[in-house]
Design a protein around this motif. Sequence first.
Motif, PDB file in Angstrom:
ATOM      1  N   GLY A  19       1.000  -1.112   0.052  1.00 32.13           N
ATOM      2  CA  GLY A  19       0.071   0.110   0.049  1.00 32.13           C
ATOM      3  C   GLY A  19       0.645   1.284  -0.011  1.00 32.13           C
ATOM      4  N   ALA A  20       0.874   2.123  -1.009  1.00 35.93           N
ATOM      5  CA  ALA A  20       1.423   3.359  -1.247  1.00 35.93           C
ATOM      6  C   ALA A  20       0.423   4.612  -0.746  1.00 35.93           C
ATOM      7  CB  ALA A  20       2.059   3.296  -2.531  1.00 35.93           C
ATOM      8  N   PRO A  22      -0.831   7.267   2.221  1.00 33.66           N
ATOM      9  CA  PRO A  22       0.042   7.956   3.197  1.00 33.66           C
ATOM     10  C   PRO A  22       0.933   7.156   4.270  1.00 33.66           C
ATOM     11  CG  PRO A  22      -2.273   8.703   3.398  1.00 33.66           C
ATOM     12  CD  PRO A  22      -2.415   7.761   2.258  1.00 33.66           C
ATOM     13  N   GLY A  24       1.694   4.005   4.295  1.00 29.77           N
ATOM     14  CA  GLY A  24       2.597   3.116   3.352  1.00 29.77           C
ATOM     15  C   GLY A  24       4.157   4.144   2.850  1.00 29.77           C
ATOM     16  N   ASP A  42       1.689  -1.682  -4.734  1.00 30.72           N
ATOM     17  CA  ASP A  42       0.560  -1.197  -4.612  1.00 30.72           C
ATOM     18  C   ASP A  42      -0.068  -1.382  -5.966  1.00 30.72           C
ATOM     19  OD1 ASP A  42      -0.974   1.595  -3.022  1.00 30.72           O
ATOM     20  OD2 ASP A  42      -1.835   0.869  -5.121  1.00 30.72           O
ATOM     21  N   ALA A  43      -1.735  -1.613  -5.771  1.00 30.47           N
ATOM     22  CA  ALA A  43      -2.586  -2.227  -6.915  1.00 30.47           C
ATOM     23  C   ALA A  43      -2.622  -1.215  -7.827  1.00 30.47           C
ATOM     24  CB  ALA A  43      -3.688  -2.521  -6.224  1.00 30.47           C
ATOM     25  N   LEU A  54      -9.618   9.716  -4.426  1.00 28.87           N
ATOM     26  CA  LEU A  54     -10.828  10.341  -4.118  1.00 28.87           C
ATOM     27  C   LEU A  54     -10.930  11.596  -4.096  1.00 28.87           C
ATOM     28  CD1 LEU A  54     -11.736   7.621  -1.390  1.00 28.87           C
ATOM     29  CD2 LEU A  54     -12.660   7.923  -3.633  1.00 28.87           C
ATOM     30  N   CYS A 122      -0.104  -1.787   4.633  1.00 25.99           N
ATOM     31  CA  CYS A 122      -0.843  -0.420   4.751  1.00 25.99           C
ATOM     32  C   CYS A 122      -1.903  -0.240   3.602  1.00 25.99           C
ATOM     33  CB  CYS A 122      -0.183   0.714   4.634  1.00 25.99           C
ATOM     34  SG  CYS A 122       1.350   0.769   5.860  1.00 25.99           S
ATOM     35  N   ILE A 123      -2.749  -1.066   3.813  1.00 26.37           N
ATOM     36  CA  ILE A 123      -3.973  -1.156   2.360  1.00 26.37           C
ATOM     37  C   ILE A 123      -5.288  -0.544   2.650  1.00 26.37           C
ATOM     38  CG2 ILE A 123      -2.903  -3.310   1.595  1.00 26.37           C
ATOM     39  CD1 ILE A 123      -5.216  -4.920   2.930  1.00 26.37           C
ATOM     40  N   ALA A 127      -8.069  -2.298  -2.193  1.00 30.09           N
ATOM     41  CA  ALA A 127      -7.426  -1.754  -3.744  1.00 30.09           C
ATOM     42  C   ALA A 127      -8.566  -1.188  -4.190  1.00 30.09           C
ATOM     43  CB  ALA A 127      -7.100  -2.969  -4.289  1.00 30.09           C
ATOM     44  N   PRO A 258      -9.008 -10.080  -0.648  1.00 29.85           N
ATOM     45  CA  PRO A 258      -7.838 -11.007  -0.462  1.00 29.85           C
ATOM     46  C   PRO A 258      -7.363 -11.166   1.124  1.00 29.85           C
ATOM     47  CG  PRO A 258      -7.163  -9.153  -1.998  1.00 29.85           C
ATOM     48  CD  PRO A 258      -8.522  -8.961  -1.530  1.00 29.85           C
ATOM     49  N   ALA A 287      -0.743  -1.048   9.625  1.00 32.59           N
ATOM     50  CA  ALA A 287      -0.889   0.324   9.997  1.00 32.59           C
ATOM     51  C   ALA A 287      -1.869   1.085   9.253  1.00 32.59           C
ATOM     52  CB  ALA A 287       0.364   1.203  10.099  1.00 32.59           C
ATOM     53  N   ASP A 289      -5.628   3.075   8.117  1.00 30.09           N
ATOM     54  CA  ASP A 289      -6.890   2.863   8.079  1.00 30.09           C
ATOM     55  C   ASP A 289      -7.241   1.246   8.474  1.00 30.09           C
ATOM     56  OD1 ASP A 289      -7.423   5.425   7.710  1.00 30.09           O
ATOM     57  OD2 ASP A 289      -8.649   5.191   5.861  1.00 30.09           O
ATOM     58  N   LEU A 301      -7.616   8.413  10.159  1.00 27.76           N
ATOM     59  CA  LEU A 301      -7.021   9.844   9.681  1.00 27.76           C
ATOM     60  C   LEU A 301      -5.569   9.583   9.256  1.00 27.76           C
ATOM     61  CD1 LEU A 301      -8.332  12.221  12.846  1.00 27.76           C
ATOM     62  CD2 LEU A 301      -9.077  12.390  10.264  1.00 27.76           C
ATOM     63  N   ALA A 303      -3.009  11.522  10.086  1.00 26.95           N
ATOM     64  CA  ALA A 303      -2.120  11.766  11.160  1.00 26.95           C
ATOM     65  C   ALA A 303      -1.833  10.404  12.103  1.00 26.95           C
ATOM     66  CB  ALA A 303      -2.553  12.794  11.995  1.00 26.95           C
TER      67      ALA A 303
HETATM   68  C1  LIG Z   1     -13.136  12.457   0.786  1.00 29.53           C
HETATM   69  C2  LIG Z   1     -12.314  12.211   1.772  1.00 29.53           C
HETATM   70  C3  LIG Z   1     -11.348  13.187   2.365  1.00 29.53           C
HETATM   71  C4  LIG Z   1     -10.515  12.905   3.420  1.00 29.53           C
HETATM   72  N1  LIG Z   1      -9.992  14.234   4.228  1.00 29.53           N
HETATM   73  C5  LIG Z   1      -9.047  13.644   5.070  1.00 29.53           C
HETATM   74  C6  LIG Z   1      -8.622  14.927   5.850  1.00 29.53           C
HETATM   75  O1  LIG Z   1      -8.727  16.048   5.768  1.00 29.53           O
HETATM   76  N2  LIG Z   1      -7.760  14.419   6.737  1.00 29.53           N
HETATM   77  C7  LIG Z   1      -7.333  13.372   7.299  1.00 29.53           C
HETATM   78  O2  LIG Z   1      -6.485  13.206   8.085  1.00 29.53           O
HETATM   79  N3  LIG Z   1      -7.810  12.246   6.476  1.00 29.53           N
HETATM   80  C8  LIG Z   1      -8.842  12.415   5.624  1.00 29.53           C
HETATM   81  N4  LIG Z   1      -9.186  11.557   5.160  1.00 29.53           N
HETATM   82  C9  LIG Z   1      -9.092  10.065   5.299  1.00 29.53           C
HETATM   83  C10 LIG Z   1      -7.581   9.620   4.737  1.00 29.53           C
HETATM   84  O3  LIG Z   1      -7.507   9.624   3.353  1.00 29.53           O
HETATM   85  C11 LIG Z   1      -7.357   8.209   5.225  1.00 29.53           C
HETATM   86  O4  LIG Z   1      -7.329   8.072   6.583  1.00 29.53           O
HETATM   87  C12 LIG Z   1      -5.852   7.673   4.438  1.00 29.53           C
HETATM   88  O5  LIG Z   1      -5.903   7.872   3.006  1.00 29.53           O
HETATM   89  C13 LIG Z   1      -5.546   6.321   5.152  1.00 29.53           C
HETATM   90  O6  LIG Z   1      -4.330   5.913   4.650  1.00 29.53           O
HETATM   91  P1  LIG Z   1      -3.628   4.544   4.427  1.00 29.53           P
HETATM   92  O7  LIG Z   1      -2.261   4.802   3.813  1.00 29.53           O
HETATM   93  O8  LIG Z   1      -3.872   3.953   5.606  1.00 29.53           O
HETATM   94  O9  LIG Z   1      -4.701   3.995   3.217  1.00 29.53           O
HETATM   95  P2  LIG Z   1      -5.192   4.382   2.012  1.00 29.53           P
HETATM   96  O10 LIG Z   1      -5.121   5.841   1.477  1.00 29.53           O
HETATM   97  O11 LIG Z   1      -6.589   3.731   1.658  1.00 29.53           O
HETATM   98  O12 LIG Z   1      -4.123   3.657   0.918  1.00 29.53           O
HETATM   99  C14 LIG Z   1      -4.264   2.180   0.592  1.00 29.53           C
HETATM  100  C15 LIG Z   1      -3.381   1.932  -0.687  1.00 29.53           C
HETATM  101  O13 LIG Z   1      -3.247   0.463  -0.637  1.00 29.53           O
HETATM  102  C16 LIG Z   1      -3.439   0.113  -1.850  1.00 29.53           C
HETATM  103  N5  LIG Z   1      -3.953  -1.326  -1.687  1.00 29.53           N
HETATM  104  C17 LIG Z   1      -5.139  -1.936  -1.122  1.00 29.53           C
HETATM  105  N6  LIG Z   1      -5.251  -3.273  -1.241  1.00 29.53           N
HETATM  106  C18 LIG Z   1      -4.072  -3.750  -1.689  1.00 29.53           C
HETATM  107  C19 LIG Z   1      -3.506  -4.785  -2.149  1.00 29.53           C
HETATM  108  N7  LIG Z   1      -4.202  -5.926  -1.880  1.00 29.53           N
HETATM  109  N8  LIG Z   1      -2.491  -4.764  -2.948  1.00 29.53           N
HETATM  110  C20 LIG Z   1      -1.679  -3.828  -3.049  1.00 29.53           C
HETATM  111  N9  LIG Z   1      -2.091  -2.504  -2.902  1.00 29.53           N
HETATM  112  C21 LIG Z   1      -3.060  -2.431  -2.077  1.00 29.53           C
HETATM  113  C22 LIG Z   1      -4.458   0.955  -2.193  1.00 29.53           C
HETATM  114  O14 LIG Z   1      -4.330   0.839  -3.556  1.00 29.53           O
HETATM  115  C23 LIG Z   1      -4.004   2.366  -1.863  1.00 29.53           C
HETATM  116  O15 LIG Z   1      -3.095   3.123  -2.755  1.00 29.53           O
HETATM  117  C24 LIG Z   1     -10.197  11.614   3.921  1.00 29.53           C
HETATM  118  C25 LIG Z   1     -10.905  10.749   3.265  1.00 29.53           C
HETATM  119  C26 LIG Z   1     -11.848  10.774   2.116  1.00 29.53           C
HETATM  120  C27 LIG Z   1     -12.540   9.635   1.346  1.00 29.53           C
END
Ligand SMILES: Cc1cc2nc3c(=O)[nH]c(=O)nc-3n(C[C@H](O)[C@H](O)[C@H](O)COP(=O)(O)OP(=O)(O)OC[C@H]3O[C@@H](n4cnc5c(N)ncnc54)[C@H](O)[C@@H]3O)c2cc1C
Length: 336
Positions: A19-20, A22, A24, A42-43, A54, A122-123, A127, A258, A287, A289, A301, A303
């Motif tokens: 997962g790439a 934030p 990751g 990343d997918a 988004l 960190c997915i 995907a 998966p 780590a 979401d 979030l 952070a």
């Molecule tokens: C409209 C909107 C506004 C937001 N605004 C805020 C804000 O103002 N402040 C804030 O703190 N948060 C905000 N958020 C929430 C924030 O975007 C998420 O908390 C954050 O993106 C989570 O990061 P992450 O790296 O855990 O996962 P994600 O951002 O979901 O990234 C996961 C990555 O993993 C990849 N992946 C998933 N499964 C696989 C797999 N099986 N194989 C390979 N790759 C895979 C995906 O392609 C994706 O690139 C907002 C969310 C939305 C939808």
Amino acid sequence: MESSQKPVDNDVYDITIIGAGPAGLFGAFYAGIRNMKTKIIDARSEPGGQLSVLYPDMFIYDIPGYPRLLAKELVKHLVEQASQFKPKMVMNEKVIGLTRQDSLMRLETDNAVHISKSVVICIGAGAISINKLDIPSANRLEGRGVHYHVEHEGDFRGKRVIIVGGGDTAVSWALTLKDWASKVTLIHRSGTFRAKESSLIELFHSNVEVKIPCELREVAGENSVQAVKVFNNKTSEEETIPADTVLIGIGVTADLSPVANWGLPFENNMIKINGLMETGVQGIFAAGDIAVQTGTTKLNLIATGFAQATIAVNRAKNYVDPKSQVFPGHSSEKRF
Ligand SMILES: Cc1cc2nc3c(=O)[nH]c(=O)nc-3n(C[C@H](O)[C@H](O)[C@H](O)COP(=O)(O)OP(=O)(O)OC[C@H]3O[C@@H](n4cnc5c(N)ncnc54)[C@H](O)[C@@H]3O)c2cc1C
């Protein structure tokens, strides 16, 4: 492709981050600071997770130290920060299998097999794939006037733009592009919108023409968009609207399926972790979401993902090299 036919990358990495988004990307930066041989898989074709798919053009107000920052800018900074240590970025590969073999992890993607000493998952929401309209003429003209995302607002300058959708993405495109396009028409099949109220108020006070409850039925044009046919669900009338560009924002689908087979404590679409970001399977951490820590408040979030990724990667360092400290030291005191 059968698992046995997939190419195996036998170059063993210290850490592989799935997962790439934030979490990751920041994890990859920390793995770099810790001198770990790092791979990110990343997918999707571009990094940034939810921010890139988004809400790339929305401002984020709760990143420490930045009063406000565009989501796509944050992604750019995170990629730049992680890239200092040249992690191997494997894009367009979805991890479908994760197993421990002796002391190594075997990650099977839809294209290949990767081997790593440790893994940080960190997915996030899964995907993410963009929902496509099931209209042959729209599919035929995809990339030639029919688009599913906005790269540069300037590409729409002076154009007649049709936007399809009723969520935050479609409405925010309409509000942005009205200042660039010669005309913006928003088509939404239902009479109610999912977009937030403040945006809708702005929309209905703007010069965007809103057509509800209407569906896009056809995109007319040989090699480029000339017009669209729109069907009114209430009156059953069809009209043809001249257009240069069609922008479709009808949501995304996130696939977490998966993970259910990875033998991890997976419940309610989340992986359970302890305070050390451990999943219960040695060498596999989680780590962001996707991760839920027992006994704490779950905040999806950026952070909180940064903090969890920092802990997960530094624990992974100590797991791979038990003689190393968990504490990474202060970045301000390092030279790189
Ligand atoms: C409209 C909107 C506004 C937001 N605004 C805020 C804000 O103002 N402040 C804030 O703190 N948060 C905000 N958020 C929430 C924030 O975007 C998420 O908390 C954050 O993106 C989570 O990061 P992450 O790296 O855990 O996962 P994600 O951002 O979901 O990234 C996961 C990555 O993993 C990849 N992946 C998933 N499964 C696989 C797999 N099986 N194989 C390979 N790759 C895979 C995906 O392609 C994706 O690139 C907002 C969310 C939305 C939808």
